[in-house]
Scaffold this motif. Structure first.
Motif, PDB file in Angstrom:
ATOM      1  N   ARG A 118     -15.244  -9.704  -5.773  1.00 48.00           N
ATOM      2  CA  ARG A 118     -14.524 -10.590  -4.842  1.00 48.00           C
ATOM      3  C   ARG A 118     -13.087 -10.095  -4.806  1.00 48.00           C
ATOM      4  NH1 ARG A 118     -11.186 -14.116  -5.950  1.00 48.00           N
ATOM      5  NH2 ARG A 118     -12.042 -16.024  -5.020  1.00 48.00           N
ATOM      6  N   PRO A 119     -12.261 -10.583  -3.883  1.00 53.92           N
ATOM      7  CA  PRO A 119     -10.849 -10.165  -3.895  1.00 53.92           C
ATOM      8  C   PRO A 119     -10.182 -10.490  -5.234  1.00 53.92           C
ATOM      9  CG  PRO A 119     -11.375 -11.297  -1.849  1.00 53.92           C
ATOM     10  CD  PRO A 119     -12.576 -11.452  -2.738  1.00 53.92           C
ATOM     11  N   ALA A 120      -9.136  -9.757  -5.546  1.00 50.82           N
ATOM     12  CA  ALA A 120      -8.381 -10.021  -6.773  1.00 50.82           C
ATOM     13  C   ALA A 120      -7.774 -11.414  -6.701  1.00 50.82           C
ATOM     14  CB  ALA A 120      -7.284  -8.982  -6.927  1.00 50.82           C
ATOM     15  N   LEU A 155       0.963   1.643  -1.600  1.00 53.47           N
ATOM     16  CA  LEU A 155       1.391   2.760  -2.449  1.00 53.47           C
ATOM     17  C   LEU A 155       1.443   4.058  -1.653  1.00 53.47           C
ATOM     18  CD1 LEU A 155       1.868   4.373  -5.043  1.00 53.47           C
ATOM     19  CD2 LEU A 155      -0.532   4.064  -5.618  1.00 53.47           C
ATOM     20  N   GLY A 156       0.403   4.304  -0.852  1.00 53.50           N
ATOM     21  CA  GLY A 156       0.367   5.519  -0.034  1.00 53.50           C
ATOM     22  C   GLY A 156       1.518   5.586   0.945  1.00 53.50           C
ATOM     23  N   GLU A 157       1.842   4.428   1.542  1.00 50.74           N
ATOM     24  CA  GLU A 157       2.934   4.389   2.513  1.00 50.74           C
ATOM     25  C   GLU A 157       4.287   4.592   1.815  1.00 50.74           C
ATOM     26  OE1 GLU A 157       4.872   1.322   5.783  1.00 50.74           O
ATOM     27  OE2 GLU A 157       2.849   0.917   5.034  1.00 50.74           O
ATOM     28  N   GLN A 194      -7.378  -3.098  -2.306  1.00 48.17           N
ATOM     29  CA  GLN A 194      -7.126  -1.912  -1.471  1.00 48.17           C
ATOM     30  C   GLN A 194      -5.759  -1.989  -0.799  1.00 48.17           C
ATOM     31  OE1 GLN A 194      -8.949   0.853  -1.237  1.00 48.17           O
ATOM     32  NE2 GLN A 194     -10.498   0.058  -2.655  1.00 48.17           N
ATOM     33  N   ALA A 195      -5.268  -3.224  -0.591  1.00 48.65           N
ATOM     34  CA  ALA A 195      -3.928  -3.398   0.013  1.00 48.65           C
ATOM     35  C   ALA A 195      -2.856  -2.758  -0.865  1.00 48.65           C
ATOM     36  CB  ALA A 195      -3.637  -4.889   0.214  1.00 48.65           C
TER      37      ALA A 195
END
Length: 482
Positions: free
Chosen positions: A92-94, A57-59, A51-52
C-alpha cells in the motif's frame, strides 16, 4: 578526497547538497518539490506513493548535479513506514507523518503491553500516533488484508537507499532511524520483534542495523551509498553538535534534544530515547506548544504576524509585569497534561496591557521549553550551550529572553540545509572509512555552522526569577506535574 552528496527527502521536497569531503563546503545544490497532491481539506497527505520520492530525487539531481560525486548519504522524513510484500513490492502507499487516525491504535498498544512504563523499558519510548509501530497496529485493525501481505518493513531512508542500490537482497538501516520505530531499543541495540508481532499480528523481515560509518553498498555504477538516517539525526550531525550541546527546535510544537553517551530509560515517557548518527544517543523531550503559542497571542492581540508580536513584547520588561502564561493550548506532553488548557495568571490593573501579554507569550513558550531542558538535565545530561532552530529563533523577543531563561549560551545558526549537509558528512565518513583514511569511530571534522552566539550575561539572575515565577504558577495550577 573529493566530493560527496547529501540528499534530504523531507515531507514536501528533496534537497541535495554537494560538499567538499575535507571541509564540508557546499559546492552545488539542487531542489525539487515532491509530486504529491494535498488532501482536499489542505495539509499533508497521510499516504504517499514512495515513487514520488524517487521522481523528486531525479528532478533535484538534474543538470549534472552529481557529476564527480564519489558517495551519497540519504536523510529522510522520519516515521514514514513502507510495507512491502515478499517480492519487495509496496503493499500500500507509505504511511507518513503524524496521523490522527492512528491515535486510538497508539492507546491500544500502550494498554496491550501493560502501560507507558512497560514501553519505556522495552524500547525507550511510548507509542505516539506518528510512529511506525502504531501505524502497523492501525493497518492490522483497519486493513487486515494489507497487514497479512506485509512481509518486509522499511522506513523512508531504508527504502530510498535500497532503490539507489538496485534493490539488493540485503536491506539496511541505521541506529538513528531504527530508534524511532517503536520496535528497536537504543539501550540494547536490538529489535523487539515481539512488538512488531503485537502491532501487526505476525513476524516480518526487518532491515539490518549497521554502523554509522558503514556503507550500505554501491550502486550498479560503483557509487558508494552510506547507511542513511532520519532527518533529526542528520540535522544534528550537519550542525556538528556533540556532548554538552542541546538543540531546541521552534516549530508549532517544540522539541529539545541533546547528545548523551547512553540511552535514557524514562518510565514517565517524557523522554524518547533515540540514537544519533554517530554511535551516541539523542534523548528527546517534546512540548506540544511552541510557536502556536505565539500565533495564538498574535491573533488575540489583532497583530498581523510574529514580527509585530515581537516588537510589542520588546516594549515590556522581563517578567511581563507579573503576567504568567502557561502555554498548554493543545494540552501538553511535557508536563504530561493531555487534557488541560492554557492559563493566564497574575492579572492586575497595571499588567493588563498588550505589550505585557505579548511578552508573557514569549516567556511562557520559552519557560515551557526550559522545563523540557530541565527534564534532560535532571537525568544527568550536560547542557553547556543550546542551538536554537526555526524561523522564530530570529525574532528579537526570543533572542532577548532565551539565554537567561535557558541559563546558558544560545547559538542561533544561519538557515541552511543541515539535514542534507549531515547526510553528506555521513557519506564522506563512509567513503573515508572504506578507503582507510578515516577512523570508523571519528567522523570527518567539518567547518561548523555560521551562527550568532548569545550569552545570558548580567540577565541570568533576572531570567532565573522569571523562571521561578513561571514554575510557581505551574506548581500551583498543576501540582506535581513535573
Amino acid at each position: 578526497m573529493g566530493i560527496v552528496a547529501g540528499l534530504d527527502s523531507s515531507p514536501d521536497f528533496t534537497r541535495i547538497v554537494v560538499c567538499d569531503t575535507d571541509t564540508g563546503a557546499v559546492l552545488r545544490q539542487g531542489y525539487a518539490p515532491h509530486p504529491v497532491e494535498s488532501p482536499a481539506g489542505g495539509g499533508r497527505p497521510s499516504d504517499v506513493d514512495p515513487q514520488a520520492w524517487l521522481l523528486s530525487l531525479g528532478e533535484a539531481a538534474g543538470g549534472g548535479l552529481l557529476e564527480g560525486v564519489q558517495a551519497i548519504g540519504v536523510s529522510t522524513q522520519q516515521n514514514a513506514v513502507v510495507p512491502l510484500d515478499a517480492q519487495g513490492n509496496t503493499v500500500r502507499p507509505a504511511m507518513v507523518g503524524g496521523d490522527k487516525r492512528t491515535q486510538v491504535a497508539a492507546a491500544d498498544l500502550v494498554d496491550a503491553l501493560g502501560g507507558r512504563e512497560a514501553w519505556a523499558q522495552a524500547v525507550g519510548c511510548v507509542p505516539q500516533a506518528a510512529q511506525p509501530v502504531t501505524k502497523l497496529r492501525w493497518m492490522a485493525r483497519t486493513e487486515p488484508e494489507n497487514a497479512q501481505r506485509t512481509a518486509i518493513l522499511l522506513q523512508a531512508h531504508d527504502w530510498l537507499v535500497w532503490q539507489l542500490l538496485g534493490r539488493p537482497v540485503r536491506r539496511t538501516t541505521d541506529r538513528g532511524g531504527a530508534s524511532g520505530t517503536g520496535y528497536w531499543s537504543a539501550a540494547t541495540g536490538g529489535y523487539r520483534t515481539d512488538l512488531v508481532e503485537l502491532a501487526l499480528g505476525h513476524q516480518v523481515m526487518l532491515p539490518e542495523v549497521i554502523g554509522p560509518a558503514e556503507a550500505a553498498g554501491r550502486t550498479p555504477e560503483g557509487l558508494l551509498i552510506s547507511v542513511g538516517t532520519g532527518e533529526t539525526m542528520a540535522a544534528a550531525f550537519g550542525l556538528g553538535i556533540g556532548l554538552g550541546d542541546a538543540v531546541v527546535s521552534l516549530g508549532a510544537s517544540g522539541s529539545v534534544m541533546a547528545v548523551h553517551p547512553e540511552a535514557l530509560v524514562d518510565g514517565s515517557g517524557m523522554i524518547t530515547a533515540l540514537a544519533d548518527a554517530t554511535g551516541m544517543h539523542l534523548p528527546v523531550v517534546t512540548t506540544l506548544n511552541a510557536v502556536r503559542t505565539l500565533r495564538g497571542a498574535a491573533e488575540l492581540l489583532g497583530l498581523p504576524d510574529l514580527e509585530s508580536l515581537s516588537d510589542l513584547a520588546m516594549k515590556s520588561t522581563p517578567g511581563s509585569h507579573g503576567l504568567v502564561l502557561l502555554p498548554y493550548l493543545e494540552g501538553e506532553r511535557t508536563p504530561n497534561l493531555p487534557h488541560t488548557a492554557g492559563t493566564l495568571a497574575g492579572l492586575r490593573r497595571e499588567s493588563m496591557k498588550a505589550e505585557h501579554l505579548a511578552r508573557a507569550a514569549f516567556e511562557g513558550m520559552l519557560c515551557g521549553l526550559a522545563d523540557a531542558l530541565d527534564v534532560l538535565r535532571g537525568r544527568g545530561v550536560e547542557v553547556r550551550r543550546v542551538f536554537l532552530l526555526g524561523p522564530a529563533a530570529e525574532l528579537p523577543a526570543v533572542q532577548a529572553a532565551a539565554p537567561a531563561l535557558f541559563g546558558t549560551q544560545v547559538v542561533v545558526p544561519q538557515p541552511a540545509d543541515y539535514a542534507a549537509i549531515g547526510a553528506a558528512r555521513q557519506a564522506a565518513w563512509a567513503l573515508g572509512a572504506s578507503q582507510g583514511t578515516l577512523d570508523v569511530r571519528n567522523p570527518p571534522v567539518w567547518q561548523g555552522a555560521v551562527a550568532q552566539v548569545l550569552e545570558p550575561g548580567d540577565e541570568l539572575a533576572v531570567g532565573q526569577a522569571v523562571r521561578q515565577q513561571f514554575v510557581a504558577v505551574r506548581e500551583q495550577t498543576h501540582p506535581g506535574a513535573l
